[in-house]
Design an enzyme around this catalytic site. Structure first.
Site, PDB file in Angstrom:
ATOM      1  N   GLY A  37      47.858 -46.104  11.016  1.00  0.00           N
ATOM      2  CA  GLY A  37      48.298 -44.804  10.533  1.00  0.00           C
ATOM      3  C   GLY A  37      49.448 -44.897   9.570  1.00  0.00           C
ATOM      4  O   GLY A  37      50.544 -45.323   9.936  1.00  0.00           O
ATOM      5  N   CYS A  77      37.207 -41.008  16.972  1.00  0.00           N
ATOM      6  CA  CYS A  77      36.605 -40.193  15.911  1.00  0.00           C
ATOM      7  C   CYS A  77      36.769 -38.701  16.218  1.00  0.00           C
ATOM      8  O   CYS A  77      36.358 -38.223  17.272  1.00  0.00           O
ATOM      9  CB  CYS A  77      35.133 -40.542  15.742  1.00  0.00           C
ATOM     10  SG  CYS A  77      34.387 -39.586  14.407  1.00  0.00           S
ATOM     11  N   GLY A 101      44.240 -48.589   6.286  1.00  0.00           N
ATOM     12  CA  GLY A 101      43.011 -47.867   5.987  1.00  0.00           C
ATOM     13  C   GLY A 101      42.998 -47.329   4.580  1.00  0.00           C
ATOM     14  O   GLY A 101      42.666 -48.033   3.620  1.00  0.00           O
ATOM     15  N   PRO A 129      38.563 -49.748  10.238  1.00  0.00           N
ATOM     16  CA  PRO A 129      37.168 -49.303  10.136  1.00  0.00           C
ATOM     17  C   PRO A 129      37.135 -47.927   9.490  1.00  0.00           C
ATOM     18  O   PRO A 129      37.868 -47.031   9.903  1.00  0.00           O
ATOM     19  CB  PRO A 129      36.716 -49.221  11.604  1.00  0.00           C
ATOM     20  CG  PRO A 129      37.972 -48.976  12.384  1.00  0.00           C
ATOM     21  CD  PRO A 129      39.085 -49.630  11.612  1.00  0.00           C
TER      22      PRO A 129
HETATM   23  C1  LIG Z   1      37.092 -42.059   5.365  1.00  0.00           C
HETATM   24  C2  LIG Z   1      37.591 -42.527   6.704  1.00  0.00           C
HETATM   25  C3  LIG Z   1      36.658 -42.953   7.640  1.00  0.00           C
HETATM   26  C4  LIG Z   1      37.092 -43.407   8.890  1.00  0.00           C
HETATM   27  N1  LIG Z   1      36.164 -43.897   9.774  1.00  0.00           N
HETATM   28  C5  LIG Z   1      36.583 -44.452  10.943  1.00  0.00           C
HETATM   29  C6  LIG Z   1      35.652 -45.095  11.815  1.00  0.00           C
HETATM   30  O1  LIG Z   1      34.446 -45.208  11.549  1.00  0.00           O
HETATM   31  N2  LIG Z   1      36.142 -45.594  12.985  1.00  0.00           N
HETATM   32  C7  LIG Z   1      37.463 -45.513  13.321  1.00  0.00           C
HETATM   33  O2  LIG Z   1      37.863 -45.982  14.375  1.00  0.00           O
HETATM   34  N3  LIG Z   1      38.365 -44.928  12.488  1.00  0.00           N
HETATM   35  C8  LIG Z   1      37.948 -44.427  11.320  1.00  0.00           C
HETATM   36  N4  LIG Z   1      38.878 -43.889  10.454  1.00  0.00           N
HETATM   37  C9  LIG Z   1      40.316 -43.922  10.805  1.00  0.00           C
HETATM   38  C10 LIG Z   1      40.984 -45.156  10.230  1.00  0.00           C
HETATM   39  O3  LIG Z   1      40.462 -46.343  10.797  1.00  0.00           O
HETATM   40  C11 LIG Z   1      42.524 -45.136  10.449  1.00  0.00           C
HETATM   41  O4  LIG Z   1      42.792 -45.169  11.825  1.00  0.00           O
HETATM   42  C12 LIG Z   1      43.160 -43.892   9.830  1.00  0.00           C
HETATM   43  O5  LIG Z   1      42.657 -43.657   8.528  1.00  0.00           O
HETATM   44  C13 LIG Z   1      44.685 -43.999   9.753  1.00  0.00           C
HETATM   45  O6  LIG Z   1      45.058 -45.082   8.983  1.00  0.00           O
HETATM   46  P1  LIG Z   1      45.545 -44.979   7.419  1.00  0.00           P
HETATM   47  O7  LIG Z   1      46.681 -44.019   7.384  1.00  0.00           O
HETATM   48  O8  LIG Z   1      45.941 -46.394   7.092  1.00  0.00           O
HETATM   49  O9  LIG Z   1      44.368 -44.506   6.636  1.00  0.00           O
HETATM   50  C14 LIG Z   1      38.465 -43.408   9.218  1.00  0.00           C
HETATM   51  C15 LIG Z   1      39.382 -42.941   8.263  1.00  0.00           C
HETATM   52  C16 LIG Z   1      38.963 -42.517   7.026  1.00  0.00           C
HETATM   53  C17 LIG Z   1      39.982 -42.055   6.028  1.00  0.00           C
END
Ligand SMILES: Cc1cc2nc3c(=O)[nH]c(=O)nc-3n(C[C@H](O)[C@H](O)[C@H](O)COP(=O)(O)O)c2cc1C
Length: 353
Positions: free
Chosen positions: A209, A108, A232, A24
């Site tokens: 992550g 968040c 993400g 998300p």
């Molecule tokens: C632009 C952005 C918006 C995000 N919004 C949410 C959100 O609405 N809810 C949530 O649980 N995590 C949110 N996250 C966290 C991601 O879901 C994820 O846990 C985090 O980016 C780590 O994963 P990654 O390294 O694959 O990006 C957001 C991350 C980014 C970069």
């Protein structure tokens, strides 16, 4: 140990067809992003976080986040808030909208959210967090999941103390992004914590992550024994990353594919958000799609300077004419999307943005 990423798994009654979950992301996870994610192999997709207060007040824009298309299941809709009863009521709406899971945001780190007691703040208030999960689980018949960070402060282990209590309260799966709220997105995700969490609970855990490659996904699944990985940032404007993570081979798209996917994304987003909102929303996606060495930087700048989305489309096709044929095929393959009814209130996916 090699894990088969295309092996299905379950969250209660919900079958998730692959072990890759699309994260998300606020300002990113629109329906077009989620449908594309499913097409490229994500087994589960998730809405961005939706304010339970916005749902309570029937805020039009908030309700727009509850639109569900036929081809995005299984889908989790994520809610955030700090009041158990308001969260429970929001969860009922989420279920009525057609979500397969209700996901609760306890991760968040953004101050606008944490200062209201929602998001990552819940990690420091375990009794309230338990009450929220209990009230939501009681309110809906679909499974409830919770997404957490490790805690507020660096080196915090709050998620490990809280996780088992949330399962006890009714959570059927936990997602851990093992960074602290203070870290935001700096440093690295410490998946040794994910491994600890897996050993503490008897529900599936999703590891979030820094999952950016097949090798990384394999390593995290093998060392943590998590049920799935969540992707993400690597998938922003880059659905090919999902296929690469699933199947190991590099999946470099042709310029025709990149432009066709971008134009489809633009068209779907316009339908979802309306032309005016979509114009601003889409700007960050140009760099995400066209970057990564796929097109010269100047091309992105050129698109950003164009005032309307139809000019953006024309410019993209002028650069890569063959993309029209790829787009035609993609559009022919897209199923018709459903209209969702919420409390007798038609929420047309064809407008209202
Ligand atoms: C632009 C952005 C918006 C995000 N919004 C949410 C959100 O609405 N809810 C949530 O649980 N995590 C949110 N996250 C966290 C991601 O879901 C994820 O846990 C985090 O980016 C780590 O994963 P990654 O390294 O694959 O990006 C957001 C991350 C980014 C970069």
């Amino acid at each position: 140990m090699q894990v088969d990423l295309r092996q299905p798994w379950r969250i209660g009654p919900v079958e998730v067809p692959t072990r890759v979950v699309l994260a998300p992301m606020a300002g990113v996870s629109v329906q077009a992003f989620r449908r594309q994610g499913r097409r490229f192999g994500a087994g589960l997709v998730c809405s961005e976080m939706v304010s339970c207060a916005g749902i309570e007040h029937r805020n039009e824009r908030t309700l727009g986040y509850l639109r569900v298309a036929a081809d995005e299941h299984p889908l989790a809709i994520q809610i955030f808030g700090s009041e158990p009863q308001v969260m429970a009521e929001a969860a009922r709406m989420v279920e009525a909208a057609g979500a397969d899971l209700v996901d609760i945001n306890f991760g968040c780190p953004v101050r606008k959210v944490t200062k209201t007691g929602a998001g990552a703040t819940a990690l420091e208030h375990p009794a309230r967090a338990e009450r929220i999960v209990g009230a939501v689980a009681e309110a809906v018949s679909v499974p409830v999941s919770v997404k957490m960070r490790r805690g507020l402060e660096d080196r915090s282990r709050a998620a490990l103390e809280l996780g088992p209590r949330l399962v006890e309260a009714g959570a059927q799966t936990l997602t851990l992004h093992p960074r602290s709220a203070r870290q935001m997105y700096t440093g690295t995700a410490d998946h040794s914590l994910t491994a600890e969490l897996v050993s503490l609970v008897d529900v599936p855990v999703i590891a979030s992550g820094d999952i950016t490659s097949h090798a990384r996904a394999q390593a995290v699944l093998a060392t943590t024994r998590a049920a799935a990985v969540m992707v993400g940032r690597a998938a922003q404007g880059n659905p090919w990353a999902l296929r690469e993570i699933l199947d190991s081979g590099p999946d470099d798209p042709s310029p025709e594919e990149v432009v066709a996917e971008l134009v489809l994304f633009v068209r779907e987003t316009v339908r979802e958000l309306g032309e005016r909102r979509a114009t601003g929303f889409l700007k960050k996606f140009y760099g995400w799609y066209l970057g990564r060495g796929r097109f010269p930087k100047a091309f992105k700048q050129e698109l950003l300077a164009l005032p309307t989305l139809s000019e953006v489309e024309d410019r993209l096709f002028a650069e890569v004419p063959g993309a029209r044929f790829v787009l035609q095929r993609l559009e022919a393959e897209q199923p018709i999307v459903d209209e969702v009814l919420l409390d007798d209130m038609p929420i047309s996916i064809f407008g209202g943005g």
